[in-house]
Design a protein around this motif. Structure first.
Motif, PDB file in Angstrom:
ATOM      1  N   LYS A  68       0.827  -1.214   0.000  1.00  0.00           N
ATOM      2  CA  LYS A  68       0.000   0.000   0.000  1.00  0.00           C
ATOM      3  C   LYS A  68       0.862   1.265   0.000  1.00  0.00           C
ATOM      4  N   ILE A  73      -6.583   4.981   0.756  1.00  0.00           N
ATOM      5  CA  ILE A  73      -7.289   4.595   1.973  1.00  0.00           C
ATOM      6  C   ILE A  73      -7.640   3.105   1.960  1.00  0.00           C
ATOM      7  N   SER A  74      -7.650   2.525   3.154  1.00  0.00           N
ATOM      8  CA  SER A  74      -7.962   1.095   3.310  1.00  0.00           C
ATOM      9  C   SER A  74      -9.470   0.918   3.414  1.00  0.00           C
ATOM     10  N   ALA A  75     -10.130   1.060   2.293  1.00  0.00           N
ATOM     11  CA  ALA A  75     -11.582   0.942   2.246  1.00  0.00           C
ATOM     12  C   ALA A  75     -11.977   0.282   0.935  1.00  0.00           C
ATOM     13  N   THR A  76     -13.231  -0.152   0.864  1.00  0.00           N
ATOM     14  CA  THR A  76     -13.705  -0.795  -0.358  1.00  0.00           C
ATOM     15  C   THR A  76     -14.202   0.216  -1.377  1.00  0.00           C
ATOM     16  N   ARG A  77     -14.669   1.366  -0.904  1.00  0.00           N
ATOM     17  CA  ARG A  77     -15.127   2.390  -1.843  1.00  0.00           C
ATOM     18  C   ARG A  77     -15.079   3.762  -1.195  1.00  0.00           C
ATOM     19  N   ASP A  78     -14.863   4.787  -2.008  1.00  0.00           N
ATOM     20  CA  ASP A  78     -14.848   6.160  -1.539  1.00  0.00           C
ATOM     21  C   ASP A  78     -15.054   7.052  -2.750  1.00  0.00           C
ATOM     22  N   THR A  82      -8.639   7.562  -3.682  1.00  0.00           N
ATOM     23  CA  THR A  82      -8.320   6.231  -4.191  1.00  0.00           C
ATOM     24  C   THR A  82      -8.332   5.221  -3.059  1.00  0.00           C
ATOM     25  N   THR A  83      -8.972   4.083  -3.283  1.00  0.00           N
ATOM     26  CA  THR A  83      -9.006   3.025  -2.276  1.00  0.00           C
ATOM     27  C   THR A  83      -8.054   1.900  -2.674  1.00  0.00           C
ATOM     28  N   ASN A  86      -9.158  -0.009  -5.647  1.00  0.00           N
ATOM     29  CA  ASN A  86      -8.918   0.642  -6.934  1.00  0.00           C
ATOM     30  C   ASN A  86      -7.576   0.234  -7.529  1.00  0.00           C
ATOM     31  N   ARG A 101      -6.959  -2.129   8.751  1.00  0.00           N
ATOM     32  CA  ARG A 101      -6.751  -0.814   8.160  1.00  0.00           C
ATOM     33  C   ARG A 101      -5.316  -0.359   8.331  1.00  0.00           C
TER      34      ARG A 101
END
Length: 249
Positions: A68, A73-78, A82-83, A86, A101
């Protein structure tokens, strides 16, 4: 058994309407035969499904290692930032989630999978899975600082009874200085509290200038991966995770 259109959707082929068009145009075959209906049932473990000349091999669980980068960001969507998903540009990211996270400015090892039970085991406080970080600091840690960290420090968390919730004992190893001459330590913790590493260093009067996770349980970051690059876990790595709940013990 499952419906063909759901199977194709899980591979990111398109919407149900788009899948029907693909089938109508002869782009999908099952066991070498052109498909007539999108709602036909297939055995995902036995039937050979081909879309536009490419065989779609069913996998119940998928496991990835990502290096990373900062700013992701450590997320599935935003909607704005950029996640980590992505970055998996060539993969079917449906149902994938990061294992825990990393802060937006923290780099390094992040595991990504759709194995919900494994995610739960790796993150459960009761399993105490090691997380090792490369920490670049504003100043050297004294022997007394290291002694405090290895015993547990107060980072401001409070138990239900109002008493300080001290961090679990950590492992601290001094490293070489980085190219800017800043001291480096390798810190192993067994929890995943909010901004934990940064708050632990603040608790001993220091400041984190750069942070990178290099290991989670038995899985170490593949140093051949550039920032933003990823790869699938090897069969051996998956076995280490699933056999030992991610522990390296």
């Amino acid at each position: 058994m499952q419906r063909l259109d759901k199977f194709l959707s899980d591979f990111g082929i398109g919407t149900r309407k788009q899948i029907k068009e693909h089938i109508k145009n002869g782009a999908v075959t099952v066991n070498g035969q052109p498909v007539k209906k999108a709602d036909m049932h297939i055995d995902e473990n036995a039937d050979k499904v081909v879309f536009m000349g490419q065989e779609l091999v069913y996998e119940k669980f998928r496991y990835y290692m990502l290096n990373k980068p900062d700013g992701v960001i450590s997320a599935t969507r935003d909607g704005r930032t950029t996640t980590v998903l992505n970055l998996l540009k060539d993969e079917n990211v449906k149902d994938l989630s990061p294992v825990g996270r990393l802060d937006i400015d923290t780099e390094g090892l992040l595991l990504i999978t759709n194995d919900g039970q494994l995610i739960h085991r790796l993150l459960s406080p009761s399993h105490h899975v090691d997380k090792e970080y490369e920490v670049h600091l504003k100043k050297e840690l004294s022997d007394d600082d290291i002694n405090k960290l290895t015993k547990g420090v107060d980072i401001g968390d409070v138990r239900k009874d109002g008493t300080p919730d001290i961090t679990l004992p950590a492992v601290v190893k001094r490293g070489d200085t980085d190219k800017e001459g800043r001291p480096v330590v390798f810190l192993t913790i067994h929890e995943g509290r909010f901004h934990q590493v940064k708050r632990m260093m603040e608790a001993v009067g220091n400041e984190v200038l750069y942070l990178r996770r290099i290991r989670m349980g038995a899985i170490s970051l593949d140093e051949s991966l550039e920032l933003g690059q990823y790869r699938r876990l090897t069969d051996e790595e998956i076995k280490m995770l699933t056999d030992n709940n991610g522990s390296d013990q």
